[in-house]
Design an enzyme around this catalytic site. Structure first.
Site, short mmCIF file in Angstrom:
data_model
loop_
_atom_site.label_atom_id
_atom_site.label_comp_id
_atom_site.label_asym_id
_atom_site.label_seq_id
_atom_site.Cartn_x
_atom_site.Cartn_y
_atom_site.Cartn_z
N CYS A 246 44.24 35.34 8.75
CA CYS A 246 44.33 34.93 10.16
C CYS A 246 43.40 33.75 10.42
O CYS A 246 43.77 32.77 11.09
CB CYS A 246 43.93 36.08 11.09
SG CYS A 246 44.95 37.54 10.95
N ASP B 143 4.37 17.23 3.09
CA ASP B 143 3.56 16.26 3.82
C ASP B 143 2.18 16.90 3.99
O ASP B 143 2.04 18.12 3.92
CB ASP B 143 4.21 15.99 5.17
CG ASP B 143 3.30 15.22 6.12
OD1 ASP B 143 2.80 14.17 5.71
OD2 ASP B 143 3.08 15.71 7.24
N ASP C 31 6.55 17.40 9.18
CA ASP C 31 6.51 17.68 10.62
C ASP C 31 6.59 16.45 11.49
O ASP C 31 6.74 16.56 12.70
CB ASP C 31 5.20 18.42 10.96
CG ASP C 31 4.00 17.48 10.95
OD1 ASP C 31 3.89 16.67 10.01
OD2 ASP C 31 3.19 17.56 11.88
#
Length: 802
Positions: free
Chosen positions: A86, A495, A691
Site C-alpha cells: 500500500c 572542533d 558548534d
C-alpha cells in the site's frame, strides 16, 4: 499535435543579471523547454514546455550550480494503508504528480513526506490522486492535528476490535462444524450462512481495497487475502449447491468455509495486534507532544492574571510559571528565580538554576520557585516544536536498506500470485484424483501466508524506535540514513572551542601572594568595570564579593586597566602593564606564570603600585565529559582528531589534557573542510562534531555530522544530528544506538525473509510427497499475523537495550 504547457518556477539565490544569465543558460540546455524567460524582479522563471520536459532534472541542474528552486516539504498523514505494498502504491502515485520532486511513504507511522514546488503542485491534487486508489491524505491544517489523529486512530482501533470480535463470534460455529461435525445435517448450509457476513461484512474492506487496486493495475496484501478467501468461499458455495458434480467422479465435495472465515479472523486479529504495536513505536513523539501545555497564565498590562490558550500567546507577552508547571513557550526570565527541569531537552536529570535574563524553553518543568518570563518564540518556532518536527521527519525518512526492501515489496505480490497459480496447475497435473482440491487448498494457503506486512514493517519500525530513543536521550537525529551510517564511523573530528571545551574563558588556576577579602573586593570592583573578555572569567570566579567605590578608572588598550580605590592605585592586565609601571613580580608568582604559560593558558596579573598580588591562569575550560568521551571512542577503534583555529601551544595543551594524539592548530574554516575531504579520500567514514559557523562547511562535507545544541543555528541546520545538552558522552552513545538499530533492522529483515522463504514452499505442498503434510490455510493465517507482530515486537525491544 503536441500541446505545450506554461509553468512558473520560483527561484532562490538569483540576485543579479549574472545569476539570471546562468539560469537562462541552464534553461537553454534543458530538453523539453520551448520558450523561457527569467524575471529577476520576481525571482522566477516562466517557461513553456512539451512532453519531453523533466522538472526533476531541471531542479537538479539548477541546484548543482549553487542556486535553488523554492520548494515546500511537508508531512501528511495517510489513512487506509494495510501493508508495505500500500505504501509503495501511495508513494508511486505521489511521485508522479506534477511538481513533486520527492515523495516517501512510511507504512509504520502512516505518513507521506512530500517535497513539491508551490504553484505547480498543490496538496488538493495529492489528496484526489490518493483517494482514487482507495486511500486518503489528510492535508487540512489544524492546531490540534495530532490530537485529532490520535482520536481517529483510537476510533479505528475500536472499530477493528469490534470487527475482530464479531468475526471470531461468527467463525467459531463454522470452525467447530468444519473440524468436528462435517456429517451433521445441513452442515454446509449452516457454515455458508455464518461465513458470509465474516467475508463480506467484517472482512469487506479486503475486497473493496483489492478491487480499487485492480482498477489501477496494482496489487497488495488485500489482493492476496481477497483472492485466497474469495476462491475458497466460491469453491465451497459451488460444492454446497452442486455436490453431485464431484460425486459423479466418485469424489467428495469438500468445502472450505472454515478456512476462509478463520483466515479473515486471524488477519483481523493480526492487524489489531499490529496496530497496537505500531502505536507503541511512536511513543517518543507522543511523549514530546504531551510536554506541550494547553493553557498558560498571562500577566496583563495592569498586572492582572488571565488564563489563555497556548495558541493565543504573542511574542513579548509576560507569562507566569508556577511551581510544578510546564513552561509554555521559549522566553527569557524577567522577574523571579527558580530551578527548571530541562531533562526533556538535554537528557540531564539535574534541574538548572534560572535567574533574570536566563532563557527558558517550552515543555521544560518549573520546580519550586515561581517566575515571570517574556515570550520570545511561540508556536512552531519553539525549540520543543522544532524537536518534534525533527523527530517526525527522521522517523518518516528511509534508511538506505529500506530502498532495497521497497523494490522487493513492490514486485512481491505479483510474484506470489504467479506462484499460487503455478501451484494450482502443478497439483492438477501431478496430484492425482484429489489434485484439484489439494491444489486449490495449496493455492489459497500460498496467498494467505505470503503477506508482505512483516517485510514492510521491518525497517521503519526499528528506525522509529531508534530515533525516538535518541530523542529521549537528548540526541536529535535528522534522518534515517545518518542513523544507519553512524555505526560505520571510523574517524571523528572534534572542533575545540565550544565542543571539547565549554566555549567560555574561566579561571583554571590562581596564585595569591596574600589573599584577603579586601583585595578580593578591590579586584572584583575593577573587573566589573572592565570591558576585557577575560574580566568576566574573574568576576564569575568571585561572584559573591561586595564592591568598592572606584575614584579613578582608566582602560589601557593592549595592557589592561588602572584604577584608584581608597587612595591606592591598582593594576589588572598583562605582564607588560606591570613592567611599564615598575611593579615587582615575586619569584613564586613568576614560576607559576611560566608553568601556566607553557600550558597555553592566558595570564592576568593583579597588583598594587609596587607589588604583584596575584596571577590568574585563564583558559577555555575543558568539558567534564570530553576526556571520557574520547576514551570511549578510542575503545571502539575510532581515530579521534581535533581541529582548532587557536595557536599551536593552546591546541597542544588541550590535546594533551584530553588524551588526543592527533590535532591541528591555526585552522581556517576552509582548512577544516579540506581536512575532512582528505580523510574521506583515504577511504575513511568521517564524523565531524562542531558548534560554530566556522564548522558548518566541514559539517556539511562529513559523512555524519553532529552539532552541539548550545552552538550556532547554522551548525545545527547543516548537521545530521544535534546533541542538545552538548555533552560529548552522547557521541559514543549515538554510535552505539546506530549499531543497535541496524542490528534490529537486520534481525527483522532476516525473520521477514526467512518466514516467506520457508512458508511459501511448505504452503505450496513441498512436504506432501515426503510425509503427506499439507499446510492448513487457518494455520497459515495465524502464522502470517504473528510474523508482523514479532517484527514490531523485536523493534520495540530496542527501547530497553542499554
Amino acid at each position: 499535435m503536441e500541446t505545450y504547457k506554461k509553468i512558473t518556477i520560483p527561484l532562490e539565490g538569483v540576485h543579479s543579471e549574472h545569476c539570471a544569465f546562468i539560469i537562462d543558460n541552464i534553461l537553454d540546455k534543458t530538453e523539453g523547454i520551448i520558450h523561457h524567460k527569467v524575471e529577476l524582479n520576481n525571482n522566477q522563471a516562466k517557461i513553456e514546455v512539451d512532453s519531453k520536459f523533466n522538472l526533476k532534472q531541471l531542479t537538479e541542474n539548477i541546484r548543482n550550480l549553487g542556486y535553488d528552486i523554492t520548494t515546500i516539504k511537508k508531512n501528511y498523514p495517510v489513512t487506509g494503508m494495510t501493508c508495505a505494498s500500500c505504501a509503495i502504491s501511495v508513494e508511486s502515485i505521489l511521485t508522479f504528480e506534477e511538481g513533486v520532486l520527492l515523495a516517501t511513504v512510511n507504512y509504520a507511522n502512516s505518513t507521506a513526506t512530500v517535497e513539491y514546488i508551490p504553484g505547480i503542485a498543490n496538496p488538493e491534487n495529492f489528496k484526489k490522486a490518493i483517494q482514487s486508489i482507495g486511500y486518503d491524505l489528510i492535508i487540512e491544517e489544524s492546531e490540534n492535528l495530532e490530537e485529532e489523529l490520535s482520536k481517529q486512530q483510537a476510533k479505528h482501533l475500536t472499530e477493528l476490535k469490534r470487527k475482530t470480535f464479531a468475526s471470531a463470534l461468527f467463525t467459531l460455529p463454522v470452525f467447530i462444524i468444519g473440524m468436528f461435525f462435517m456429517d451433521m445435517p445441513y452442515a454446509n448450509w449452516i457454515m455458508w450462512i455464518f461465513s458470509t457476513p465474516v467475508l463480506f461484512w467484517f472482512g469487506r474492506s479486503f475486497f473493496i481495497n483489492a478491487w480499487k487496486q485492480t482498477k489501477h493495475r496494482n496489487a497488495n496484501m488485500d489482493t492476496l487475502v481477497a483472492l485466497s478467501t474469495g476462491i475458497a468461499y466460491i469453491f465451497s458455495v459451488f460444492n454446497t449447491l452442486f455436490p453431485e458434480f464431484w460425486h459423479r467422479y466418485r469424489l467428495h465435495a469438500h468445502v472450505y468455509f472454515e478456512a476462509a472465515t478463520v483466515v479473515i479472523t486471524f488477519i483481523l486479529l493480526g492487524k489489531l495486534l499490529e496496530e497496537r504495536a505500531k502505536g507503541n513505536t511512536a511513543s517518543a513523539i507522543k511523549k514530546l507532544i504531551g510536554l506541550q501545555p494547553k493553557t498558560v497564565i498571562r500577566i496583563t498590562e495592569n498586572g492582572q492574571q488571565e488564563d489563555i490558550k497556548i495558541s493565543e500567546v504573542l511574542v513579548d507577552n509576560i507569562l507566569l510559571a508556577k511551581p510544578g508547571e510546564k513552561i509554555a513557550v521559549d522566553g527569557k526570565v524577567v522577574i523571579g528565580t527558580s530551578f527548571v527541569d530541562e531533562s526533556m531537552i538535554s537528557g540531564e536529570p539535574i534541574p538548572v538554576a534560572k535567574n533574570i535574563n536566563d532563557k527558558v524553553f517550552a515543555g521544560t518543568i518549573n520546580q519550586k520557585g515561581s517566575f515571570q518570563y517574556k515570550a520570545e518564540k511561540i508556536g512552531s518556532d519553539t525549540l520543543l516544536s522544532q524537536i518534534i518536527k525533527m523527530v517526525q521527519n527522521a522517523q518518516g525518512s528511509k534508511a538506505p536498506v529500506q530502498k532495497m526492501v521497497d523494490k522487493i515489496a513492490g514486485i512481491f505480490v505479483p510474484i506470489v500470485i504467479g506462484i499460487s497459480i503455478v501451484t494450482l496447475i502443478a497439483w492438477i497435473i501431478l496430484g492425482g484424483e484429489n489434485g484439484f482440491t489439494h491444489g486449490l487448498l495449496a493455492m489459497v494457503t500460498v496467498l494467505v501466508i505470503a503477506c508482505p506486512c512483516a517485510l514492510g514493517l521491518a525497517t521503519p519500525t526499528a528506525i522509529m524506535v531508534g530515533v525516538g530513543k535518541g530523542a529521549e536521550k537528548g540526541i536529535l537525529i535528522k534522518d534515517a540514513e545518518s542513523l544507519e551510517l553512524a555505526k560505520k564511523i571510523d574517524t571523528i573530528i572534534f572542533d575545540k572551542t565550544g565542543t571539547l571545551t565549554e566555549g567560555n574563558p574561566s579561571v583554571i588556576d590562581v596564585l595569591w601572594k596574600e589573599e584577603n577579602d579586601h583585595l578580593l573586593s578591590v579586584l572584583v570592583s575593577i573587573e566589573e568595570k572592565s570591558e576585557h573578555p577575560l574580566a568576566d572569567a574573574i568576576t564569575k570566579h568571585y561572584s559573591e564579593m561586595s564592591f568598592k567605590n572606584i575614584s579613578e578608572f582608566e582602560s589601557l588598550t593592549g595592557f589592561g586597566v588602572k584604577a584608584k580605590i581608597e587612595n591606592e592605585f591598582y593594576y589588572v592586565g598583562n605582564r607588560r602593564l606591570l613592567e611599564e609601571n615598575n611593579v615587582t613580580i615575586d619569584e613564586s608568582l613568576n614560576e607559576f606564570s611560566k608553568n601556566n604559560s607553557d600550558l597555553g593558558f592566558s595570564l592576568v596579573y593583579f597588583s598594587d603600585s609596587k607589588n604583584t598580588l596575584a596571577v590568574f591562569a585563564i583558559a577555555d575550560k575543558i568539558k567534564n565529559t570530553s576526556i571520557e568521551a574520547i576514551k570511549h571512542l578510542e575503545e571502539l577503534g575510532i581515530e579521534v582528531y581535533m581541529l582548532t583555529g587557536d595557536n599551536e601551544s593552546t591546541a597542544a595543551a588541550v590535546a594533551k589534557s584530553v588524551g588526543l594524539n592527533y590535532y591541528k592548530a591555526n585552522v581556517l574554516p576552509e582548512d577544516k573542510l579540506n581536512y575532512v575531504k582528505k580523510l574521506q579520500d583515504e577511504g575513511k567514514i568521517v564524523a565531524m562534531v562542531g558548534d560554530g559557523i566556522n564548522d558548518s562547511a566541514a559539517l556539511a562535507q562529513a559523512n555524519v555530522s553532529i552539532a552541539m545544541g548550545k552552538g550556532s543555528d547554522i551548525a545545527m541546520d547543516v548537521a545530521h544530528m544535534t546533541i542538545i545538552s552538548s555533552d560529548l558522552l552522547k557521541v559514543p552513545q549515538t554510535i552505539k544506538l546506530s549499531k543497535q538499530t541496524v542490528q534490529t533492522i537486520k534481525q527483522n529483515l532476516f525473520w521477514a525473509f526467512i518466514y516467506n522463504l520457508i512458508g511459501i514452499p511448505i504452503a505450496a505442498g513441498l512436504l506432501y510427497p515426503i510425509n503427506g503434510f499439507l499446510l492448513n490455510p487457518m494455520i497459515a493465517g495465524a502464522a502470517m499475523a504473528m510474523s508482523s507482530v514479532s517484527v514490531v515486537s523485536n523493534s520495540l525491544w530496542l527501547k530497553f537495550k542499554n
